[in-house]
Design an enzyme around this catalytic site. Sequence first.
Site, mmCIF file in Angstrom:
data_model
loop_
_atom_site.group_PDB
_atom_site.id
_atom_site.type_symbol
_atom_site.label_atom_id
_atom_site.label_comp_id
_atom_site.label_asym_id
_atom_site.label_seq_id
_atom_site.Cartn_x
_atom_site.Cartn_y
_atom_site.Cartn_z
ATOM 1 C CG HIS A 43 21.501 -85.893 -97.947
ATOM 2 N ND1 HIS A 43 22.555 -86.755 -98.184
ATOM 3 C CD2 HIS A 43 22.074 -84.725 -97.520
ATOM 4 C CE1 HIS A 43 23.700 -86.141 -97.926
ATOM 5 N NE2 HIS A 43 23.430 -84.916 -97.521
ATOM 6 N NE ARG B 223 30.058 -93.601 -90.727
ATOM 7 C CZ ARG B 223 30.672 -92.462 -90.473
ATOM 8 N NH1 ARG B 223 30.099 -91.306 -90.833
ATOM 9 N NH2 ARG B 223 31.845 -92.452 -89.855
ATOM 10 C CE1 TYR C 92 32.232 -93.077 -94.310
ATOM 11 C CE2 TYR C 92 33.030 -94.672 -92.703
ATOM 12 C CZ TYR C 92 33.099 -93.429 -93.300
ATOM 13 O OH TYR C 92 34.048 -92.524 -92.878
ATOM 14 C CE LYS D 140 37.813 -88.558 -83.451
ATOM 15 N NZ LYS D 140 37.583 -89.393 -82.242
#
Length: 301
Positions: free
Chosen positions: A118, A140, A202, A259
Site C-alpha cells: 500500500h 479507485r 477499479y 459491497k
Amino acid sequence: MDPKTFQSYMQDRMQRAKEMKEEEKLYRYNGVLYPRLMCHEDNLKALKDINAREDDIMLVAYPKCGFNWMVGVVRKIMAAVAGPPQIQSKMPPLIEFFGPDVVKILEETPSPRFLGTHMPPDNIPASFYAKKTKMLVIFRNPKDTLVSYYHFCNNNQVLPAVSWESFFSSFMSGDIPWGSYFDHAVAWEKKMDDPNVMIVTYEDLKQNLTEGVRQISTFFGFSLTEAQVQQISEGSTFNAMKESSGKSLGKMGDVIYRKGEVGDWKNHFTPEQSQEMDDAFNKHLAGTRLGAKLNYQLYCQ
C-alpha cells in the site's frame, strides 16, 4: 503463508487487538500512521533489506482501492501459466507485513515472487526500481475509496473504530493509515511514463474485467489463450471472489470484501462533504492523466 496459517495469524492479531485501547492501535513512522499490529516498526525498517528481482510481480494500491480483488485475479493468471502450485504464493503479499525473519525467507522463495504494498512510490524499496520490477498500480475514485475504508476500519479490530464524520475529516487531511490518498495519487501520476508501471482503475476493471485480465497478463509477460482470459475473468468478478474468500481468509473475507460497488458514496456523503471532495480532487488531480483516467465527473458527480 498458506490460507490456514493466515487465518491463525489474523485470529492472533484480532485477539491482541481486543486487549488494546483504540488510541494504541495506530502509530506514526516517518510522519505516517500505520496499524501497530500489522506493520510493526521493525517491519517497515526491514523493507530496505528486500532485494528485488526483475521477475518479481508487484501489486500496488492505496488501501481499499481493489488490492485484494486484484490479488485474486493475478493469482489466477499466474496459476493458469505456471500450474496450481503457484497459487500458494505469499498471503497476504503486503511487504510491510513482512518482519525481518520473513524478509530472509523471501530470499529463498523461488521466482516469480508475488508481492504487494500500500506504500507510495517513494517508500517502495529502491531495489525494485533498480531491477525494473513491473508494478501494477490500482486506483479507485476517492469517494468510494473513503466509504470502503471507513467500513473496513469499523469492521477490522486491528484498526480503531471511528464515526463517519471523524473518518471523513481524517481522510481529507490524510491523517489515516498509509497517509493521504491524494499524496499517493500525485506521486504515482509522476510514474505514468515509466514502462514498468501500469496504472489501472477499479472502475474500468468493473466495467470490463475481461479486457483488464488481458492487459494485466500482457503487462506481466504472461501468455494466455483467449479461453483462459475468459475463464479467469468469469471466475474473478468481485462477487465470485467474495464468495470464495471464506476458504482462504476465514471471517476476514467478509471484512475485506464488502459491497464492491461503484457509487456507494452517494449513500454516505452529505452535499457539503461531496463538494469538499470535489474541491480536493480539482486541486490535486484535475488536468492530470491520472485524474482523467479516474473519470471523476462520471463516477463522483
